[in-house]
Design a protein around this motif. Structure first.
Motif, mmCIF file in Angstrom:
data_model
loop_
_atom_site.group_PDB
_atom_site.id
_atom_site.type_symbol
_atom_site.label_atom_id
_atom_site.label_comp_id
_atom_site.label_asym_id
_atom_site.label_seq_id
_atom_site.Cartn_x
_atom_site.Cartn_y
_atom_site.Cartn_z
ATOM 1 N N ASN A 1 -1.460 -6.642 -3.049
ATOM 2 C CA ASN A 1 -0.684 -5.410 -3.722
ATOM 3 C C ASN A 1 0.927 -5.550 -3.036
ATOM 4 O O ASN A 1 1.928 -5.281 -3.573
ATOM 5 C CB ASN A 1 -1.327 -4.035 -3.558
ATOM 6 N N LEU B 1 4.183 -6.098 -4.807
ATOM 7 C CA LEU B 1 5.423 -5.278 -4.544
ATOM 8 C C LEU B 1 6.703 -6.190 -4.083
ATOM 9 O O LEU B 1 7.684 -5.625 -4.586
ATOM 10 C CB LEU B 1 5.042 -3.918 -3.483
ATOM 11 N N ARG B 2 6.425 -6.948 -3.013
ATOM 12 C CA ARG B 2 7.465 -7.803 -2.941
ATOM 13 C C ARG B 2 8.114 -8.558 -3.653
ATOM 14 O O ARG B 2 9.347 -8.885 -4.066
ATOM 15 C CB ARG B 2 7.076 -8.721 -1.576
ATOM 16 N N GLN C 1 7.847 -7.686 -7.173
ATOM 17 C CA GLN C 1 8.344 -6.651 -8.012
ATOM 18 C C GLN C 1 9.680 -6.207 -7.481
ATOM 19 O O GLN C 1 10.906 -6.116 -8.154
ATOM 20 C CB GLN C 1 7.607 -5.573 -8.230
ATOM 21 N N ARG C 2 9.840 -6.095 -6.051
ATOM 22 C CA ARG C 2 11.134 -5.707 -5.529
ATOM 23 C C ARG C 2 12.219 -6.475 -5.460
ATOM 24 O O ARG C 2 13.174 -6.400 -5.734
ATOM 25 C CB ARG C 2 10.704 -5.166 -4.236
#
Length: 375
Positions: free
Chosen positions: A234, A238-239, A241-242
């Motif tokens: 995750n 998240l990285r 996506q960011r």
């Protein structure tokens, strides 16, 4: 029984101890109550026989004396009955006082037999006195037995209470052992989990004492490993996506900042940093209304969008040494329950929409308004 796991066998043994303990306690109490309340029929019967024997001796002695006075022929039956009763009393009584009295009775009766059935008045009266004493002794023996029996019953009741208390203490002890056997390993595991360990670290559980706890710790460690792997995955997503969102935001011609439901800054682009005069990426996860910046652009923008019903307005700022006029828009976004989960602020550059004269007038007006609001 052999197929039960060790913990279940241990629990079963503890429960059986409690059950058998109270079963044994109930049996003991029944026995105590039975013997403490049981009528001593044999003793009552012997006491009755001894009383009858004394009465028989009294009557036979009177009969022998009367026949002696009337010069009647003495019957062997009366002598025999007297002797039988005397023999019974000698077997019945065992105290020293009773033994002395019976010895005197036997002595007088032997004198009667040796003197050819002659009974003197003194011997007759003495015999009657001795029979009265033995009768009183018999009554005393029965009364003493009744008193002793009451004392024995009281002691049995106290003994039953004592046994019950002891059994109760043992039951509490075994129950505590049972609860500890069940709760102690799980308590140790829960204490490890309550420390909120990091998903990136391995769990350190205590050494299992039973097969069940061993299986439980193995499953928890396996679950923790899966959670750690999922957490790492995750974080990686998240990285990604960011990074993708930052790339998209940086490619935009507008300055953008995203604030979550807790008021913390989640995303922003480089143009937004230039607008508010920030020189690094330290704004991430800071409270939007409490960012540690002293730039006037940030203070004016913060005051402008602070209002709950704010939607859009014009905003003046200096970006890279140049005056700029932006159209500021504030839009909320919602979760699946239609609750506000944050908002986004977009600053669109309007410089190319104004002529030089219009730009100066608008800029002066906005600077004046923003200055008055900041005061």
């Amino acid at each position: 029984m052999n197929t039960l796991p060790p913990m279940r066998r241990g629990i079963l043994r503890e429960v059986l101890k409690i059950v058998f303990l109270f079963g044994f306690l109930g049996f003991i109490l029944i026995i105590i109550i039975h013997f403490s309340s049981k009528n001593p029929k044999n003793l009552y019967l012997l006491n009755f026989k001894s009383t009858s024997s004394i009465v028989t001796m009294y009557e036979n002695w009177d009969t022998l004396y009367t026949k002696r006075l009337n010069h009647s022929e003495t019957t062997v039956e009366h002598v025999k009955n007297f002797q039988i009763s005397l023999d019974f009393l000698q077997n019945y009584y065992s105290t020293n006082q009773s033994y002395i009295v019976l010895y005197e009775i036997k002595k007088i009766f032997s004198k009667y037999n040796n003197n050819e059935n002659a009974i003197r008045v003194a011997d007759y009266n003495k015999m009657k006195d001795l029979l009265r004493k033995i009768m009183l002794e018999n009554q005393y023996k029965l009364s003493k037995f009744i008193v002793d029996r009451d004392s024995f019953s009281n002691k049995m009741v106290l003994l039953a209470c004592f046994i019950f208390l002891v059994a109760l203490l043992f039951s509490i002890y075994f129950s505590e052992r049972l609860s500890s056997k069940i709760a102690f390993p799980i308590k140790k595991i829960s204490e490890v989990l309550q420390c909120k360990p990091d998903l990136n670290h391995k769990l350190k559980f205590p050494e299992p004492e039973t097969l069940e706890i061993k299986f439980l710790t193995i499953e928890l460690i396996s679950l923790w490993k899966r959670l750690s792997d999922l957490h790492k995955k995750n974080l990686k997503n998240l990285r990604i996506q960011r990074s993708a969102m930052n790339t998209v935001f940086d490619a935009m011609e507008d300055a953008v900042v995203v604030v979550d439901s807790y008021g913390k800054i989640e995303h922003y682009n480089k143009l937004f940093l230039s607008v508010i005069g920030a020189k690094d990426l330290s704004l991430l996860f800071q409270i939007w209304y409490d960012v540690s910046l002293s730039s006037q652009a940030y203070i004016h923008l913060r005051n402008l969008v602070r209002r709950e019903n704010f939607e859009e307005s014009n905003f003046w700022a200096i970006v890279d040494g140049n005056e700029c006029i932006f159209r500021v828009r504030k839009r909320y976004f919602y979760d699946e329950d239609m609750s506000k989960s944050g908002f986004i602020i977009v600053l669109h550059n309007l410089n190319n929409r104004f002529s030089s004269m219009q730009f100066k007038e608008t800029a002066i007006k906005l600077k004046s308004e923003q200055g008055s609001h900041s005061i």
